[in-house]
Design an enzyme around this catalytic site. Sequence first.
Site, mmCIF file in Angstrom:
data_model
loop_
_atom_site.group_PDB
_atom_site.id
_atom_site.type_symbol
_atom_site.label_atom_id
_atom_site.label_comp_id
_atom_site.label_asym_id
_atom_site.label_seq_id
_atom_site.Cartn_x
_atom_site.Cartn_y
_atom_site.Cartn_z
ATOM 1 N N LEU A 110 -11.671 8.847 1.059
ATOM 2 C CA LEU A 110 -11.308 9.598 2.104
ATOM 3 C C LEU A 110 -9.852 10.344 1.597
ATOM 4 O O LEU A 110 -8.949 9.674 0.882
ATOM 5 C CB LEU A 110 -10.801 9.205 3.583
ATOM 6 N N LYS A 147 -9.089 3.734 11.385
ATOM 7 C CA LYS A 147 -9.300 3.537 10.253
ATOM 8 C C LYS A 147 -9.134 2.066 9.747
ATOM 9 O O LYS A 147 -8.015 1.670 9.822
ATOM 10 C CB LYS A 147 -8.167 4.133 9.183
ATOM 11 N N LYS A 165 -2.894 8.597 8.020
ATOM 12 C CA LYS A 165 -2.386 7.261 7.894
ATOM 13 C C LYS A 165 -1.017 7.188 8.846
ATOM 14 O O LYS A 165 -0.357 8.210 8.926
ATOM 15 C CB LYS A 165 -1.990 7.187 6.477
ATOM 16 N N ASP A 198 0.845 -1.221 -0.028
ATOM 17 C CA ASP A 198 0.063 0.079 -0.015
ATOM 18 C C ASP A 198 1.009 1.212 0.044
ATOM 19 O O ASP A 198 0.551 2.184 -0.545
ATOM 20 C CB ASP A 198 -0.836 0.034 1.131
HETATM 21 P P1 NAD Z 1 -9.018 4.625 1.881
HETATM 22 O O1 NAD Z 1 -9.007 3.278 2.421
HETATM 23 O O2 NAD Z 1 -8.080 5.505 1.812
HETATM 24 O O3 NAD Z 1 -10.169 5.604 2.403
HETATM 25 C C1 NAD Z 1 -11.612 5.440 2.467
HETATM 26 C C2 NAD Z 1 -12.208 3.870 2.964
HETATM 27 O O4 NAD Z 1 -11.774 3.838 4.324
HETATM 28 C C3 NAD Z 1 -13.631 3.891 3.155
HETATM 29 O O5 NAD Z 1 -14.125 3.371 1.833
HETATM 30 C C4 NAD Z 1 -13.670 2.860 4.085
HETATM 31 O O6 NAD Z 1 -14.001 1.697 3.666
HETATM 32 C C5 NAD Z 1 -12.558 2.820 4.890
HETATM 33 N N1 NAD Z 1 -12.754 3.065 6.288
HETATM 34 C C6 NAD Z 1 -12.023 2.705 7.185
HETATM 35 N N2 NAD Z 1 -12.440 3.104 8.475
HETATM 36 C C7 NAD Z 1 -13.419 4.047 8.365
HETATM 37 C C8 NAD Z 1 -13.983 4.950 9.271
HETATM 38 N N3 NAD Z 1 -13.836 4.811 10.585
HETATM 39 N N4 NAD Z 1 -14.767 5.916 8.838
HETATM 40 C C9 NAD Z 1 -14.527 6.118 7.262
HETATM 41 N N5 NAD Z 1 -14.334 5.244 6.409
HETATM 42 C C10 NAD Z 1 -13.348 4.343 6.957
HETATM 43 O O7 NAD Z 1 -9.531 4.769 0.384
HETATM 44 P P2 NAD Z 1 -9.308 3.991 -0.749
HETATM 45 O O8 NAD Z 1 -9.786 4.751 -1.778
HETATM 46 O O9 NAD Z 1 -10.469 2.775 -0.380
HETATM 47 O O10 NAD Z 1 -8.219 2.969 -0.825
HETATM 48 C C11 NAD Z 1 -7.096 3.884 -1.020
HETATM 49 C C12 NAD Z 1 -6.067 3.033 -0.254
HETATM 50 O O11 NAD Z 1 -6.091 1.636 -0.579
HETATM 51 C C13 NAD Z 1 -4.805 3.491 -0.593
HETATM 52 O O12 NAD Z 1 -4.134 4.451 0.368
HETATM 53 C C14 NAD Z 1 -3.681 2.381 -0.483
HETATM 54 O O13 NAD Z 1 -3.258 2.405 0.808
HETATM 55 C C15 NAD Z 1 -4.720 1.276 -0.870
HETATM 56 N N6 NAD Z 1 -4.574 0.631 -2.270
HETATM 57 C C16 NAD Z 1 -3.517 -0.135 -2.177
HETATM 58 C C17 NAD Z 1 -3.314 -0.740 -3.660
HETATM 59 C C18 NAD Z 1 -2.099 -1.883 -3.929
HETATM 60 O O14 NAD Z 1 -1.877 -2.099 -4.925
HETATM 61 N N7 NAD Z 1 -1.400 -1.889 -2.704
HETATM 62 C C19 NAD Z 1 -4.004 -0.493 -4.745
HETATM 63 C C20 NAD Z 1 -5.157 0.533 -4.496
HETATM 64 C C21 NAD Z 1 -5.429 1.042 -3.286
#
Ligand code: NAD
Length: 342
Positions: free
Chosen positions: A82, A124, A325, A32
């Site tokens: 977020l 989170k 984060k 990530d």
């Molecule tokens: P995010 O995970 O950064 O934030 C949004 C998500 O947070 C929401 O959809 C919800 O599922 C979650 N969440 C958890 N606790 C919460 C709370 N208390 N209140 C509200 N929401 C909460 O955003 P995203 O767009 O889903 O994912 C991005 C992240 O996923 C990236 O920062 C990365 O770390 C990871 N990612 C990794 C890869 C990879 O190839 N490794 C690819 C894509 C995304």
Amino acid sequence: MTAYETRAAELRELLNRYGHEYYVLDAPTVPDAEYDRLFRELQALEEGYPALVVADSPTRRVGGAPLAEFDSVVHAVPMLSLSNAFSDMQLADPAERHAELIQFDERVRKGLDAAEVEYATEPKFDGLAISLLYENGVLARAATRGDGVAGEQVTENVRTIRAIPLKLDGANPPALLEVRGEVLMLKRDFERLNADQIERGDKTFANPRNAAAGSLRQLDSRITAQRRLSFFAYAIAQVAGADWPDTHGGEMAWLKQLGFPVVEESLRPVVKGVAGLSAYYEDVMSRRAGLPFEIDGVVYKVNRRELQDALGFVSRAPRWAIAHKFPAEEALTVVEAIEEQV
Ligand code: NAD
């Protein structure tokens, strides 16, 4: 093409590929932290050179397209992502260490013309978002986030998760309630699942997040039923036929009363200003390893809903919330787990 255009195109292509592997296939090939680094590089390029922005840039989009094998559900209220803030814990001066947090609070205070703002805090959770729709107190439909506009209908699978109420507690349920939260796998259930997978000669999961996502997005709900999935509620998206609490803290208390698992109170204090937020961040970071579930940071939400509405949204995230984060600690574990599978 300029060097910036070439780099932006390269970043878009990489992020689209990694996003597809992560969101659609539940099989990431990079940690990530690497995804986040590339995402921020593209964000910085687009901020510096707005002409580089294309409508379908990964910085403008949420998640991945729903899988065609599932029925699709159009979300009545979009399921957004977020914005992120990072801290450099190597820096001694808190003002430098938490610079991005300070900027977030400044933006919020400026937007609200307020001297100090109250924030609801939460871990989170590192799982996947789910929308649960209750009609007259009964679970009628469950859907994944998908691309934010439309998700996958996974009602049968969600019905197998014991932590999710099939029926709301209380005598007078609202006519309609949409709850959002995170489906996840506890660390101990993840270890047990991988041990079973090894015994059966099946592929292991890279981390609890992928195990949870892979287990929920199954076409056969008997497989989901065999996996131990957990759930925490963290938001309300729609209410009809009942009073909608006017703070986030009030929403959490109501959700608890209705029978939803919400995280213990010491992990979700309502705090004031940057000092309250940074103290919470450091407290949760010190407790992270001892928690039964994985988290990749904490989330701050402006507590009053009318202030949330006043701040509104940018393209893919609310202006009234941010994910703060933690420094990447799982980067190596993920890479190692992936190497073992190859
Ligand atoms: P995010 O995970 O950064 O934030 C949004 C998500 O947070 C929401 O959809 C919800 O599922 C979650 N969440 C958890 N606790 C919460 C709370 N208390 N209140 C509200 N929401 C909460 O955003 P995203 O767009 O889903 O994912 C991005 C992240 O996923 C990236 O920062 C990365 O770390 C990871 N990612 C990794 C890869 C990879 O190839 N490794 C690819 C894509 C995304």
